[in-house]
Scaffold this motif. Structure first.
Motif, short mmCIF file in Angstrom:
data_model
loop_
_atom_site.label_atom_id
_atom_site.label_comp_id
_atom_site.label_asym_id
_atom_site.label_seq_id
_atom_site.Cartn_x
_atom_site.Cartn_y
_atom_site.Cartn_z
N LEU A 1 91.83 -23.57 36.19
CA LEU A 1 92.65 -24.69 35.74
C LEU A 1 92.80 -24.67 34.23
O LEU A 1 93.87 -24.95 33.68
N TYR A 2 91.70 -24.32 33.56
CA TYR A 2 91.73 -24.21 32.10
C TYR A 2 92.74 -23.15 31.66
O TYR A 2 93.44 -23.32 30.66
N SER A 3 92.81 -22.05 32.41
CA SER A 3 93.76 -20.98 32.08
C SER A 3 95.20 -21.41 32.34
O SER A 3 96.12 -20.90 31.71
N ALA A 4 95.40 -22.34 33.26
CA ALA A 4 96.75 -22.73 33.66
C ALA A 4 97.31 -23.91 32.87
O ALA A 4 98.45 -23.89 32.45
N THR A 5 96.50 -24.94 32.68
CA THR A 5 97.03 -26.19 32.12
C THR A 5 97.40 -26.17 30.65
O THR A 5 98.35 -26.86 30.26
N PRO A 6 96.71 -25.40 29.78
CA PRO A 6 97.09 -25.48 28.37
C PRO A 6 98.43 -24.82 28.05
O PRO A 6 98.96 -25.00 26.98
N THR A 7 98.95 -24.02 28.97
CA THR A 7 100.18 -23.27 28.70
C THR A 7 101.40 -24.14 28.94
O THR A 7 101.49 -24.88 29.91
N ALA A 8 102.36 -24.03 28.01
CA ALA A 8 103.60 -24.79 28.16
C ALA A 8 104.44 -24.24 29.31
O ALA A 8 105.17 -24.96 29.97
N TYR A 9 104.32 -22.94 29.54
CA TYR A 9 105.08 -22.31 30.63
C TYR A 9 104.19 -21.29 31.32
O TYR A 9 103.68 -20.37 30.70
N ILE A 10 104.00 -21.48 32.60
CA ILE A 10 103.15 -20.57 33.37
C ILE A 10 103.96 -19.32 33.72
O ILE A 10 104.94 -19.39 34.45
N THR A 11 103.55 -18.18 33.20
CA THR A 11 104.27 -16.94 33.40
C THR A 11 103.90 -16.29 34.73
O THR A 11 102.85 -16.60 35.32
N LYS A 12 104.76 -15.38 35.17
CA LYS A 12 104.49 -14.63 36.39
C LYS A 12 103.24 -13.77 36.23
O LYS A 12 102.48 -13.57 37.19
N ASN A 13 103.04 -13.26 35.01
CA ASN A 13 101.88 -12.43 34.75
C ASN A 13 100.58 -13.22 34.92
O ASN A 13 99.59 -12.72 35.47
N LEU A 14 100.60 -14.47 34.45
CA LEU A 14 99.43 -15.32 34.58
C LEU A 14 99.12 -15.60 36.05
O LEU A 14 97.96 -15.60 36.47
N ILE A 15 100.18 -15.81 36.84
CA ILE A 15 99.99 -16.06 38.27
C ILE A 15 99.48 -14.81 38.98
O ILE A 15 98.58 -14.86 39.81
N SER A 16 100.07 -13.65 38.63
CA SER A 16 99.67 -12.39 39.28
C SER A 16 98.22 -12.04 38.96
O SER A 16 97.57 -11.31 39.71
N GLN A 17 97.71 -12.55 37.85
CA GLN A 17 96.31 -12.33 37.49
C GLN A 17 95.40 -13.43 38.04
O GLN A 17 94.21 -13.48 37.72
N GLY A 18 95.99 -14.29 38.86
CA GLY A 18 95.20 -15.35 39.49
C GLY A 18 94.63 -16.34 38.50
O GLY A 18 93.52 -16.83 38.67
N PHE A 19 95.42 -16.64 37.45
CA PHE A 19 94.97 -17.57 36.42
C PHE A 19 93.61 -17.17 35.85
O PHE A 19 92.73 -18.00 35.66
N GLY A 20 93.46 -15.86 35.62
CA GLY A 20 92.23 -15.35 35.02
C GLY A 20 91.09 -15.15 36.00
O GLY A 20 89.93 -15.01 35.59
N THR A 21 91.41 -15.15 37.30
CA THR A 21 90.36 -14.99 38.32
C THR A 21 89.46 -13.79 38.03
O THR A 21 88.23 -13.90 38.11
#
Length: 252
Positions: free
Chosen positions: A30-50
């Protein structure tokens, strides 16, 4: 061996840290996802830093899994009841690997939940295609993380058997995780004539996390996907064998 496994699984299930780690993983994602103004496809493909979060968690748990028993002197009783020391070592290793798989599955589920809540998607044929591509990238990244977790868990088990200090293992593990790829790339740039040989160094193995879904990483890793997979598995076997030898001679 079955007795050792049952004991280790029992301890893992009943350890508070095992359950807290799942909650911590979700919080970090959640920390990896919420601070970003726009959630990129790369961030999702990396599982939000999983990947990075699970690696950090498993380095810590692997180090403490043996260190706590050495500190509390419960290792003496455990080894006394076991017919051989290598069985204890392997049982602990298997439990840690199984738990890491559980964390990856949890990370995958959390990714879907976070994406569903934070990312709006419209039903179109084009969106379905992009969703499928994104889903494949996520699975490939998690597969890469899973392979590297075998590497880092066996290395952590070896190091804790050598130094008997969780702090030392955690520092070395985090150093490899955060700086390993950069240092490896720097060394290969410094010695381009033997780049193909240096590419097999252990610091370079972490590139498996992203390379399976991103072929451009090959430029920095200098190894193909198959070579990275083989390299990681070779190091796993080496760390495992050395770890067993060191653990068998560990003084209590």
């Amino acid at each position: 061996m079955k007795t050792n496994l049952s004991h280790e699984f029992y301890k893992m299930i009943h350890q508070r840290s095992s359950w807290v780690a799942v909650i911590v993983l979700f919080g970090l994602m959640l920390y990896s996802a919420t601070p970003t103004a726009y959630i990129t496809k790369n961030l999702i493909s990396q599982g939000f830093g999983t990947g990075q979060w699970v690696i950090i968690i498993m380095i810590t748990l692997s180090a403490n899994f043996i260190a706590m028993e050495l500190k509390n002197n419960t290792m003496t009783t455990l080894l006394y009841k076991s017919p051989n020391r290598w069985g204890v070592f392997v049982a602990k290793l298997i439990v840690l690997i199984v738990y890491s798989i559980v964390l990856l599955i949890a990370g995958f589920i959390f990714t879907l939940i976070i994406k569903a809540v934070l990312v709006n998607s419209h039903f179109t044929w084009q969106s379905i295609y992009h969703q499928h591509t994104l889903f494949n990238s996520l699975l490939l990244n998690l597969l890469g993380v899973g392979i590297y977790l075998l590497f880092i868990i066996t290395l952590s088990m070896l190091l804790i058997s050598l130094f008997k200090s969780s702090a030392v293992v955690i520092v070395i593990g985090l150093f490899i995780g955060f700086l390993g790829a950069n240092i490896s790339a720097l060394i290969m740039q410094t010695f381009p004539g033997i780049k193909s040989i240096i590419a097999w160094n252990p610091l370079n193995m972490i590139n498996i996390i992203t390379q399976l879904s991103n072929s451009r990483v090959i430029q920095s890793s200098a190894l193909t996907n198959n070579e990275l997979i083989i390299g990681n598995l070779i190091y796993v076997v080496v760390f495992l064998l050395i770890g067993i030898l060191v653990f068998r001679k560990i003084s209590l």
